[in-house]
Design a protein around this motif. Structure first.
Motif, short mmCIF file in Angstrom:
data_model
loop_
_atom_site.label_atom_id
_atom_site.label_comp_id
_atom_site.label_asym_id
_atom_site.label_seq_id
_atom_site.Cartn_x
_atom_site.Cartn_y
_atom_site.Cartn_z
N LEU A 116 0.65 -1.23 0.06
CA LEU A 116 0.06 -0.17 -0.05
C LEU A 116 0.89 1.11 -0.24
O LEU A 116 1.76 1.35 0.76
N ILE A 117 0.64 2.18 -0.88
CA ILE A 117 1.26 3.33 -0.89
C ILE A 117 0.39 4.49 -1.17
O ILE A 117 -0.54 4.47 -2.05
N THR A 118 0.57 5.38 -0.28
CA THR A 118 -0.53 6.76 -0.51
C THR A 118 0.18 7.77 -0.65
O THR A 118 1.38 8.13 -0.65
N PHE A 119 -0.54 8.84 -1.14
CA PHE A 119 -0.14 10.17 -1.57
C PHE A 119 -0.98 11.24 -1.56
O PHE A 119 -2.24 11.14 -1.67
N SER A 120 -0.55 12.35 -0.77
CA SER A 120 -1.05 13.53 -0.91
C SER A 120 0.11 14.53 -1.47
O SER A 120 0.46 14.13 -2.71
N GLU A 121 0.67 15.28 -0.92
CA GLU A 121 1.83 15.82 -1.37
C GLU A 121 3.01 15.16 -0.94
O GLU A 121 4.08 14.97 -1.56
N ILE A 122 2.84 14.20 0.37
CA ILE A 122 3.53 13.31 0.56
C ILE A 122 3.55 11.92 0.03
O ILE A 122 2.26 11.58 0.07
N VAL A 123 4.60 11.27 -0.20
CA VAL A 123 4.29 10.00 -0.77
C VAL A 123 4.84 9.12 0.39
O VAL A 123 5.78 9.19 0.89
N MET A 124 4.04 7.88 0.77
CA MET A 124 4.37 7.38 1.72
C MET A 124 4.02 5.77 1.39
O MET A 124 3.00 5.50 1.05
N GLN A 125 4.83 5.02 1.75
CA GLN A 125 4.31 3.51 1.67
C GLN A 125 4.20 2.89 2.90
O GLN A 125 4.64 2.57 3.88
N ASP A 126 2.69 2.85 3.00
CA ASP A 126 2.16 2.46 4.33
C ASP A 126 2.29 1.08 4.68
O ASP A 126 2.37 0.43 6.14
N LYS A 134 -4.49 -8.47 6.35
CA LYS A 134 -4.78 -7.90 7.56
C LYS A 134 -4.32 -6.49 7.72
O LYS A 134 -4.74 -5.75 8.40
N ARG A 135 -2.89 -6.78 7.83
CA ARG A 135 -2.03 -5.64 8.04
C ARG A 135 -2.33 -4.40 7.06
O ARG A 135 -2.49 -3.06 7.59
N VAL A 136 -2.49 -4.75 5.68
CA VAL A 136 -2.80 -3.77 4.80
C VAL A 136 -4.19 -3.07 5.09
O VAL A 136 -4.27 -1.83 4.89
N ALA A 142 -6.38 3.20 8.83
CA ALA A 142 -5.81 4.38 9.35
C ALA A 142 -5.57 5.74 8.49
O ALA A 142 -4.93 6.60 8.80
N ILE A 143 -5.97 5.65 7.31
CA ILE A 143 -5.81 6.57 6.32
C ILE A 143 -6.35 8.06 6.74
O ILE A 143 -7.67 8.11 6.91
N LEU A 144 -5.80 8.98 6.66
CA LEU A 144 -6.39 10.35 7.00
C LEU A 144 -6.08 11.33 6.01
O LEU A 144 -5.04 11.90 5.94
N PRO A 145 -7.06 11.58 5.00
CA PRO A 145 -6.90 12.59 3.94
C PRO A 145 -6.48 13.90 4.20
O PRO A 145 -6.94 14.69 5.16
N THR A 146 -5.67 14.51 3.65
CA THR A 146 -5.14 15.83 3.69
C THR A 146 -4.11 16.32 2.63
O THR A 146 -3.17 15.49 2.35
N GLY A 147 -4.26 17.55 2.25
CA GLY A 147 -3.28 18.17 1.57
C GLY A 147 -3.31 17.92 0.16
O GLY A 147 -4.58 17.68 -0.42
N ASP A 148 -2.46 18.19 -0.51
CA ASP A 148 -2.49 18.34 -1.97
C ASP A 148 -2.14 17.00 -2.76
O ASP A 148 -2.27 15.90 -2.23
N PRO B 594 7.53 2.93 6.13
CA PRO B 594 6.40 3.20 6.59
C PRO B 594 6.21 3.95 7.53
O PRO B 594 7.26 4.42 8.12
N PRO B 595 5.09 4.55 8.04
CA PRO B 595 5.25 5.65 8.80
C PRO B 595 5.44 5.56 10.22
O PRO B 595 6.02 6.52 10.95
N ASP B 596 5.57 4.20 10.69
CA ASP B 596 5.91 4.30 12.12
C ASP B 596 7.38 4.16 12.49
O ASP B 596 7.93 3.91 13.40
#
Lengths: 286, 633
Positions: A116-126, A134-136, A142-148, B594-596
Motif C-alpha cells: 500500500l502506497i498513499t500520496f497527498s503531497e507526501i508519498v508514503m509506503q504504508d 490484515k495488516r494492509v 488508518a488513512i487520514l486524507p489531507t493536503g495536495d 512505513p510511517p511508524d
C-alpha cells in the motif's frame, strides 16, 4: 477460470513483481536479458485461454522474436495499491475507496502479495509487499486524507516498488484529481513506466482530462477507467483485477535489435483472429 | 434645570445588581425624582411569564440589572439580529469603565449567548480561533468592553454645568429613538449634550433597546431637570456613515483589531454602495475643498452630489484638514481597509453585493488542491485602499505607496491570492520598481503552477463572468518578462534570478536556465534559496543530459534538507533512467519507509509557490509603523 465481470472498468496500474515460485514453475531469464510482457488476448470480448508460446508472434522494432516462455495463472501477483489521500478524498469517497481496496485484498490468492502506497503531497509506503492482508487493511483504515495531490510522484514510487521484484506486478492507481504538488515531471514518470515491466491500471474519479494517467496506462499496456462517482469503485477495482488475471506472461530475449532506445512491440496470435492488448513498446536507457 | 420636554420621555436608569435569584438580575423602571430618590429601592415590575424573556429596570447607583424582555416586547432574537448589523461607535459615559464592565457582565449573566452577537466579527472570524461558549463569551465581552472604552475620550468632554455626574453614569434617553436605532438624544445626567455624545450613544441605545422596556413603563416622572436641547438636525444617513468612517480612520491604530477596524467591516450592502462614492467625493474635497465636480471610479463617471450632502461633506473635509494633512488621512484610510481584509479576514461578503455599476464587482473564488470550494462576492476594501492611495500627491513617488504595494502584493502571494487587478494597479504606479516587477513575475508564475492550472480547469463560474488567465506557456512567458525587467532594474537580486531560471527551465530553455540558476546560487547565502537553486540546477543539468552534474546538485539540495522528498525522488529517477534499479530503490528508501519508522517528511518544495510571500508580515509591519509615526514617512 475467472470470468470477467461486466460493468465499469476500474483502471489499476498493475505492477507485476515476482513472488516466491515453486520449483516446477518456469524461471525467467535475468531482467537485463529478457523482456517480459503481460498480454491480454480476447475474441469478441471474451478472454482466450489455452495458448502456448508457439501461438504467439512477437515483433520487436519489426524484428520477429522467439517467445521463450508463456505463463498463465501460475505466477502469483504482487499488487501495489497506490491511493490518493489528498484533502478531497473524504467522506463517502474515502469510504468507497476503502471498500474497493478491501475487495481487492479479499480477492487475492494465497501466494499473492500486496503493498500500500498513499500520496497527498507526501508519498508514503504504508505497507510493504506482504501476504498479510490484515495488516494492509489496518493501514487502509488508518488513512487520514489531507493536503495536495502528488499523483506523478506517487506513481513513480509505485512503479519503483513494482519494478523492484521479479514476477507479475500490478500497480492500481486511484486519484480523484489532477496533480498539484509533484516534483517529478509527467514525462519522466511515463518514461519510467516505459522502462519498467509494470502494468498500470488507473481509476480517475471526476478529473477533467486525466491525460497523464491515460498516457501512462497506454504506455504500460494497462487501462484507464474514468468514473464520475466512486459508488461503483469496488466493482471497477475487481473488474480490473479480473482482467489482469486473464493475461498471459510472455518472455523473450531480444535479438537482432539494438539494445538502447525505444522498442516498438507488436504481438499477435498466430492462426486466429484475436485482439491482443499489451504495452506498445519499452524503453531502454533515457 | 430646564423644564421637562413636552413629549413623552422614555427614561432608563441602569444599575447592576448582583443576581440573587435564578431569574437573573432585573432592571426595574421607576420614576423617582432627585438624587436621593435614585438611591432608594425601586418598585419592580415583574412579568408574568417566567419562561419568556423579559426586562425590568431598576434605578440605582453603581449597578445594572438586566433581565430578558418579555413576550410583550419584541423578541430578544429580533433585537439581536438588529444588533448584529448595527455599527458600534462605542459609548462611554462618565465613569464609563465600571459601567461598561457592568453592562457586559449583566448581559453575560442574563444571556451569554447574546454577548457574541455584540461581537459578530469575532464570531465570524474563525481564524481568530474563537471557540464556543466560554471563550466566545469572553472574547465578546472583551470586544464590547474595548469598544466602550475606546469611545471614552469622546465623552470626556461631557461635563455637568452644576452637577457632577454620578459615577455609575446614570443616563437618560429621550424620546426619539427606535429600537435598534440611533438615539437622537443621549444625555448624561447633569451633562450637556453634544453631537459627539449623540454619536457615541449608539451602543448604549442598543443595549437599552435590548432591555425592551415597553412604552407603558416609561413615565416622565423624574423631576430631575435636564437642559432643554434643541432638536437634532436631520442628517442624511449616508453622511452619518461617512462621518463614522472618517472617525474610524482617525481612531484606528494600524495593525490592531479595534473599534475603528470594525466600522467598515460591518457595512451593509447599501452602505457600501453609498460610501464608495462618498469616500471618493470626500477624498477629492480633502485635496480641494472648493471642488464642485467629481469623477468616480469605476468608469470615470461624473457624479452630482446633493447640495446639503455636499455641504456636510465639505464641512467634514475642512475639519479633517485642520487635524491632519490629506495624504496622511488617505494613508491611514488605506491601512484601515487593509486591516479589515488582512486581519479581520473580511474579503468576502455574504449575502452577495448587489450587482451595480456604481461599485467594483469582484468575485472571490476559493480553491483547494485544484478543486473549487466556494465562490462569493468580494468586498471592496482593497479597492477602497487603492482608490484612496490614488488620491495621494504623486503616488508613484510616495514612499508609503511604494511600501504599501510591496507589502500587500507580498501578502497576497503568501496567501496565494491571485488578485490580478491589485497587482496591475501597483504596476501602474511603480513600473520602475524592481520588487514590484518581481512580484508581478511571481503572480504569473503562480498562474502557471499546477495547483492553479488544475483549479482553473475545474472552475464553475456564474454566467457572464470571465476569469482572465492564459495557458501555462503564456503565463510562464509573462513571468519570464517580468523577471527579466526586474533583473534589469536590480541585477543583484538572487531571488529574482532564481525564479527567472526556474521559469526559463519550464519553458524548455535549459542552457540559459542552468546559467541563471548558477548565478543565483553564487549570489545568495540564504539556505532556503540555496536549496531551491540546487534542486533547480539539478533539473536543468538532467534535462541537458549532464547526469553527473545533476546528481551532484540534487545531493547538495538533500544535504540542506535531509528529510526532503523532492531531491530523493530526483536521485531515484536519475538512477532509474540509467537502468540502476537498486540505486533507484535505495534513493527512495526513506520516502517509502512505513510511517511508524520515520517522522513526517519536510520539504520546502511544497512551499515554493508562496516563497516570495514569506516576508509579508515584516513588510506590513513596516508600513504600519510609517503611519503610526514610529518611522519617518
Amino acid at each position: 477460470m475467472i470470468t470477467p465481470r461486466p460493468g465499469a472498468a476500474v483502471v489499476f496500474a498493475v505492477l507485476v513483481s515476482a513472488a516466491t515460485v515453486p520449483a516446477q514453475t518456469p524461471t525467467f531469464s535475468s531482467r537485463v536479458e529478457a523482456v517480459r510482457l503481460d498480454v491480454l488476448v480476447t475474441d469478441n470480448g471474451q478472454p482466450v485461454r489455452g495458448l502456448a508460446a508457439a501461438d504467439f508472434e512477437v515483433l520487436d522494432n519489426g524484428v520477429p522474436q522467439s517467445v521463450d516462455f508463456v505463463s498463465f495463472e501460475q505466477i502469483p501477483l504482487n499488487i501495489v495499491l497506490l491511493l490518493d489521500v489528498s484533502s478531497s478524498v473524504v467522506g463517502e469517497r474515502l469510504g468507497h475507496l476503502r471498500e474497493a481496496s478491501r475487495a481487492i485484498l479479499g480477492a487475492l490468492k494465497k501466494d499473492d502479495q500486496t503493498a500500500l502506497i498513499t500520496f497527498s503531497e507526501i508519498v508514503m509506503q504504508d505497507a510493504e509487499l506482504t501476504t498479510d492482508t490484515k495488516r494492509v487493511v489496518a493501514m487502509l483504515d488508518a488513512i487520514l486524507p489531507t493536503g495536495d495531490t502528488a499523483l506523478t510522484d506517487g506513481t513513480y514510487a509505485g512503479i519503483t516498488v513494482a519494478d523492484s521484484s521479479n514476477g507479475r506486478g500490478v500497480l492500481m492507481v486511484f486519484s480523484d484529481g489532477l496533480d498539484t504538488a509533484s516534483w517529478l515531471t509527467e514525462r519522466a514518470v511515463i518514461d519510467a513506466g516505459r522502462r519498467s515491466e509494470v502494468v498500470v491500471y488507473a481509476v480517475s474519479a471526476g478529473a477533467k482530462n486525466p491525460s497523464f494517467l491515460r498516457e501512462l496506462t497506454t504506455a504500460t499496456g494497462g487501462r484507464l477507467y474514468e468514473v464520475e462517482s466512486t459508488r461503483n469503485l469496488r466493482a471497477v477495482f475487481l473488474a480490473a483485477l479480473e482482467e489482469f488475471r486473464q493475461r498471459y506472461l510472455l518472455s523473450y530475449t531480444p535479438s537482432g535489435v539494438a539494445r538502447s532506445g525505444w522498442h516498438k512491440l507488436e504481438v499477435r496470435v498466430k492462426g486466429r483472429r484475436a485482439t491482443v492488448k499489451t504495452r506498445p513498446g519499452y524503453l531502454v536507457g533515457s | 434645570m430646564g423644564p421637562e420636554p413636552a413629549h413623552d420621555m422614555s427614561r432608563f436608569e441602569v444599575r447592576r445588581k448582583r443576581a440573587s435569584s435564578s431569574r437573573g438580575p432585573q432592571l426595574d423602571h421607576h420614576g423617582a425624582s432627585g438624587p436621593e430618590a435614585e438611591r432608594e429601592p425601586c418598585d419592580e415590575r415583574r412579568r408574568e411569564s417566567k419562561s419568556a424573556p423579559r426586562a425590568t429596570m431598576v434605578r440605582g447607583a453603581s449597578s445594572i440589572v438586566v433581565e430578558e424582555a418579555d413576550q410583550a416586547n419584541k423578541p430578544v432574537s429580533a433585537l439581536r439580529q438588529r444588533l448584529y448589523v448595527r455599527r458600534t461607535s462605542g459609548v462611554v459615559l462618565q465613569g464609563a469603565p465600571d459601567l461598561a464592565d457592568a453592562i457586559v457582565e449583566a448581559l453575560v449573566e442574563v444571556d451569554p449567548c447574546a454577548v457574541p452577537d455584540f461581537a459578530p466579527q469575532f464570531v465570524a472570524c474563525d481564524d481568530l480561533s474563537v471557540a464556543r461558549d466560554q471563550e466566545r463569551e469572553h472574547t465578546g465581552r472583551l470586544w464590547l468592553k474595548r469598544n466602550l472604552l475606546a469611545a471614552a475620550p469622546q465623552m470626556a468632554s461631557c461635563r455637568s454645568k452644576g452637577e457632577r455626574a454620578e459615577r455609575d453614569g446614570i443616563h437618560e434617553v429621550r424620546d426619539g429613538w427606535d429600537i435598534g436605532g440611533v438615539p437622537r438624544k443621549l444625555v448624561p445626567r447633569g451633562a450637556s449634550m453634544t453631537s459627539t455624545a449623540v454619536a457615541a450613544g449608539t451602543l448604549l441605545s442598543l443595549f437599552v433597546a435590548l432591555l425592551q422596556v415597553p412604552p407603558s413603563m416609561t413615565q416622565p416622572q423624574t423631576q430631575t431637570l435636564l437642559p432643554t436641547l434643541p432638536p437634532a438636525p436631520i442628517v442624511p444617513h449616508r453622511v452619518t456613515v461617512l462621518r463614522e468612517w472618517v472617525a474610524a480612520v482617525q481612531r484606528h491604530v494600524p495593525g490592531e483589531v479595534d473599534a475603528g477596524a470594525l466600522v467598515p467591516s460591518i457595512w451593509t450592502a447599501d452602505e457600501v454602495v453609498d460610501i464608495w462614492t462618498d469616500a471618493q467625493v470626500f477624498a477629492a474635497l480633502l485635496n480641494d475643498p472648493t471642488k464642485n465636480r467629481f469623477v468616480m471610479q469605476p468608469g470615470g463617471r461624473n457624479v452630482n452630489v446633493r447640495p446639503d450632502t455636499l455641504a456636510a461633506m465639505r464641512e467634514l473635509a475642512l475639519v479633517v484638514r485642520a487635524r491632519m494633512p490629506p495624504d496622511l488621512f488617505f494613508k491611514r484610510a488605506a491601512l484601515l481597509h487593509t486591516d479589515v481584509v488582512t486581519i479581520l479576514q473580511r474579503d468576502e461578503v455574504t449575502p452577495s453585493m448587489p450587482a451595480s455599476m456604481l461599485i467594483p464587482q469582484r468575485l472571490v473564488i476559493r480553491t483547494e488542491d485544484g478543486q473549487q470550494l466556494s465562490i462569493q462576492s468580494g468586498s471592496v476594501h482593497w479597492e477602497f485602499a487603492r482608490v484612496l492611495l490614488d488620491a495621494v500627491f504623486q503616488p508613484s513617488r510616495d514612499e508609503f505607496v511604494r511600501r504599501w504595494y510591496r507589502a500587500t502584493l507580498t501578502h497576497k502571494l503568501a496567501k496565494e491570492e491571485l488578485d490580478t487587478p491589485h497587482f496591475e494597479h501597483g504596476l501602474r504606479h511603480l513600473a520602475n520598481d524592481a520588487p514590484i516587477q518581481f512580484l508581478l513575475g511571481c503572480l504569473h508564475e503562480a498562474f502557471a503552477d499546477p495547483r492553479a492550472l488544475a483549479a482553473t480547469r475545474n472552475l464553475s463560474l456564474p454566467p457572464r463572468t470571465i476569469l482572465a488567465f492564459g495557458s501555462e506557456e503564456s503565463e510562464l512567458g509573462e513571468a519570464r518578462d517580468f523577471f527579466r525587467r526586474a533583473l534589469a532594474l536590480d541585477p543583484t537580486s538572487a531571488e529574482t534570478r532564481l525564479h527567472y531560471g526556474r521559469v526559463l527551465g519550464r519553458l524548455g530553455r535549459h542552457k540559459e536556465a542552468a546559467a541563471e540558476l548558477r548565478l543565483a546560487l553564487a549570489g545568495t547565502r540564504d539556505p532556503l534559496l540555496t536549496y531551491f537553486a540546487q534542486l533547480f540546477v539539478g533539473a536543468e543539468e538532467e534535462a541537458l543530459g549532464r547526469h553527473s552534474e545533476a546528481r551532484t546538485a540534487y545531493e547538495e539540495a538533500l544535504s540542506l534538507h535531509p528529510r526532503a522528498q523532492a531531491p530523493r525522488l530526483a536521485l531515484s529517477q536519475l538512477a532509474h533512467r540509467s537502468g540502476d534499479r537498486a540505486s533507484a530503490r535505495a534513493a527512495l528508501a526513506r520516502v517509502l519507509q512505513p510511517p511508524d519508522k520515520r517522522s513526517e517528511n519536510d520539504d520546502p518544495w511544497w512551499e515554493y509557490r508562496t516563497l516570495a510571500g514569506r516576508n509579508a508580515a515584516i513588510l506590513m509591519g513596516a508600513v504600519q509603523r510609517l503611519v503610526r509615526g514610529d518611522e519617518p514617512p
